[in-house]
Design a protein around this motif. Sequence first.
Motif, PDB file in Angstrom:
ATOM      1  N   CYS A 144       0.792  -1.365   0.028  1.00 44.10           N
ATOM      2  CA  CYS A 144      -0.022  -0.113  -0.108  1.00 44.10           C
ATOM      3  C   CYS A 144       0.810   1.376   0.196  1.00 44.10           C
ATOM      4  N   PRO A 145       0.967   2.025  -1.162  1.00 42.44           N
ATOM      5  CA  PRO A 145       1.892   3.329  -0.913  1.00 42.44           C
ATOM      6  C   PRO A 145       1.093   4.424  -0.197  1.00 42.44           C
ATOM      7  N   VAL A 146       2.063   5.114   0.379  1.00 44.33           N
ATOM      8  CA  VAL A 146       1.556   6.367   1.057  1.00 44.33           C
ATOM      9  C   VAL A 146       2.170   7.575   0.282  1.00 44.33           C
ATOM     10  N   ARG A 147       1.384   8.675   0.466  1.00 47.77           N
ATOM     11  CA  ARG A 147       1.853   9.826  -0.224  1.00 47.77           C
ATOM     12  C   ARG A 147       2.008  11.009   0.782  1.00 47.77           C
ATOM     13  N   MET A 148       3.082  11.735   0.779  1.00 52.60           N
ATOM     14  CA  MET A 148       3.189  12.832   1.420  1.00 52.60           C
ATOM     15  C   MET A 148       2.662  14.222   0.939  1.00 52.60           C
ATOM     16  N   GLU A 149       1.964  15.082   1.659  1.00 54.43           N
ATOM     17  CA  GLU A 149       1.520  16.278   0.894  1.00 54.43           C
ATOM     18  C   GLU A 149       1.629  17.338   2.075  1.00 54.43           C
TER      19      GLU A 149
ATOM     20  N   PRO B 166       7.897  17.197  10.701  1.00 53.62           N
ATOM     21  CA  PRO B 166       9.386  16.874  10.860  1.00 53.62           C
ATOM     22  C   PRO B 166      10.304  17.650  11.327  1.00 53.62           C
ATOM     23  N   GLY B 167      11.651  17.242  11.316  1.00 56.51           N
ATOM     24  CA  GLY B 167      12.667  18.192  12.088  1.00 56.51           C
ATOM     25  C   GLY B 167      13.046  19.704  11.160  1.00 56.51           C
ATOM     26  N   HIS B 168      12.878  19.489   9.992  1.00 51.78           N
ATOM     27  CA  HIS B 168      13.338  20.602   9.155  1.00 51.78           C
ATOM     28  C   HIS B 168      12.709  21.067   8.118  1.00 51.78           C
ATOM     29  N   GLY B 169      11.210  21.041   8.334  1.00 53.19           N
ATOM     30  CA  GLY B 169      10.403  21.655   7.101  1.00 53.19           C
ATOM     31  C   GLY B 169       9.182  21.495   7.819  1.00 53.19           C
ATOM     32  N   GLY B 170       8.120  22.120   7.010  1.00 53.74           N
ATOM     33  CA  GLY B 170       6.606  22.260   7.460  1.00 53.74           C
ATOM     34  C   GLY B 170       6.191  20.649   7.779  1.00 53.74           C
ATOM     35  N   PRO B 171       4.935  20.790   8.498  1.00 55.05           N
ATOM     36  CA  PRO B 171       4.153  19.398   8.746  1.00 55.05           C
ATOM     37  C   PRO B 171       3.577  19.088   7.352  1.00 55.05           C
ATOM     38  N   PHE B 172       3.376  17.608   7.465  1.00 59.99           N
ATOM     39  CA  PHE B 172       2.672  17.009   5.987  1.00 59.99           C
ATOM     40  C   PHE B 172       1.850  15.861   6.582  1.00 59.99           C
ATOM     41  N   ARG B 173       0.974  15.939   5.687  1.00 64.25           N
ATOM     42  CA  ARG B 173      -0.117  15.078   5.732  1.00 64.25           C
ATOM     43  C   ARG B 173       0.470  13.631   4.894  1.00 64.25           C
ATOM     44  N   VAL B 174      -0.064  12.267   5.620  1.00 68.23           N
ATOM     45  CA  VAL B 174       0.401  11.025   5.180  1.00 68.23           C
ATOM     46  C   VAL B 174      -1.043  10.444   4.540  1.00 68.23           C
TER      47      VAL B 174
ATOM     48  N   PRO C  79       1.295  12.642  -7.542  1.00 74.85           N
ATOM     49  CA  PRO C  79       2.455  13.261  -8.005  1.00 74.85           C
ATOM     50  C   PRO C  79       3.640  13.399  -6.802  1.00 74.85           C
ATOM     51  N   GLN C  80       3.059  13.540  -5.664  1.00 71.73           N
ATOM     52  CA  GLN C  80       4.042  13.467  -4.474  1.00 71.73           C
ATOM     53  C   GLN C  80       4.828  12.234  -4.187  1.00 71.73           C
ATOM     54  N   GLU C  81       5.981  12.379  -3.445  1.00 73.28           N
ATOM     55  CA  GLU C  81       6.628  11.073  -3.256  1.00 73.28           C
ATOM     56  C   GLU C  81       5.873  10.100  -2.297  1.00 73.28           C
TER      57      GLU C  81
END
Length: 340
Positions: free
Chosen positions: A3-8, A236-244, A251-253
């Motif tokens: 099951c892939p997960v995408r970060m947004e 995360p430690g060095h960026g803005g929060p992201f959804r899983v 298109p995201q990772e």
Amino acid sequence: MTCPVRMEPLPGTPPLLIPGDPYSVCVLLRGYAEPVGDRGAVRADGSVTLIVPTPGPGPRKPAAPVPGSPRGAEAQAALERAAAGPILVDTAGPWARGALLEALAGQGLAPGDVGLVVATHGHSDHVGNLGLFPAACLLVSRDLCLPGGTYLPHGLAEGRPLRLGPGLEVWATPGHGGAGDVSVAVAGTARGTVLVAGDVFEREGDGDGWRELSEDPAAQERSRRRVLAAADVVVPGHGGPFRVVRGAPGPQETHPLVGSGQELDGDRLPDVGRGGRPGDGRGAGWARGGPGGCHQPVRDGSTCKDVEIIIVFVTGLGLFATPASSWHLRSLSAPRTPHP
């Protein structure tokens, strides 16, 4: 099954509120990491997150140690007492002292109001302002220290979290800084489960770049998979929060997660405006009667349906939604320019 997960990325700039019950989360300072010159130098600072308990109908009654209780019980009781007040996760570097004090003041808080400081790991850009909190209980990686310098044993380990309160836990997430790294899991927010993960994730879409910064890449890979399996939002430690986002890749990772057979029922999280009840369009923040709300609240909902995840939850944290908190976050008088 895979099951892939995408970060947004989660829209908005600090202070960024995710209201919840029994705890609300506010990202006070956004971490960053940017190259300087062409010789490998990096200018960086860590994210700082505030967790505040939602007022209930009566006073909170944290557990007290019981005479003759097993090893670690005193630490458990101390943590639950400390978590009855505001909790700070990471403190940025010493160069960010003024920004941190300003961000706390923007929420009506002084350093002496913070009951517990959790440092996800011991790097200078995450522990640089611990000295501002001499009256707080400190959990630095896996060292638990009471005000005054008394260290207590505890049982934190992978798969064996420390409970701070209902739906609030410290997880062992080794890798980036070595065996002692920790993350904080907050269930019951309007966005589901929030994982304040330190440098388990450098940022949304960090690819494989985290590996060269990791003391133990194999352990960190394990921690990353566990976080992605459990979290709806990652700080995360060095960026803005992201959804899983679980489901079809976009298109995201994306990250493949090998299914364990445990399924998540489809639930749509409530649309929370800048105050009041879900979906009513009014904004919310917390406060001692403070006006206003978070500078950039989280508004949109998300859906998770028919997904198999890699790890059976061993912590008791689930994916569920609750109405917006009755606390109010006060904005800074002038919104601070976010770090790059």
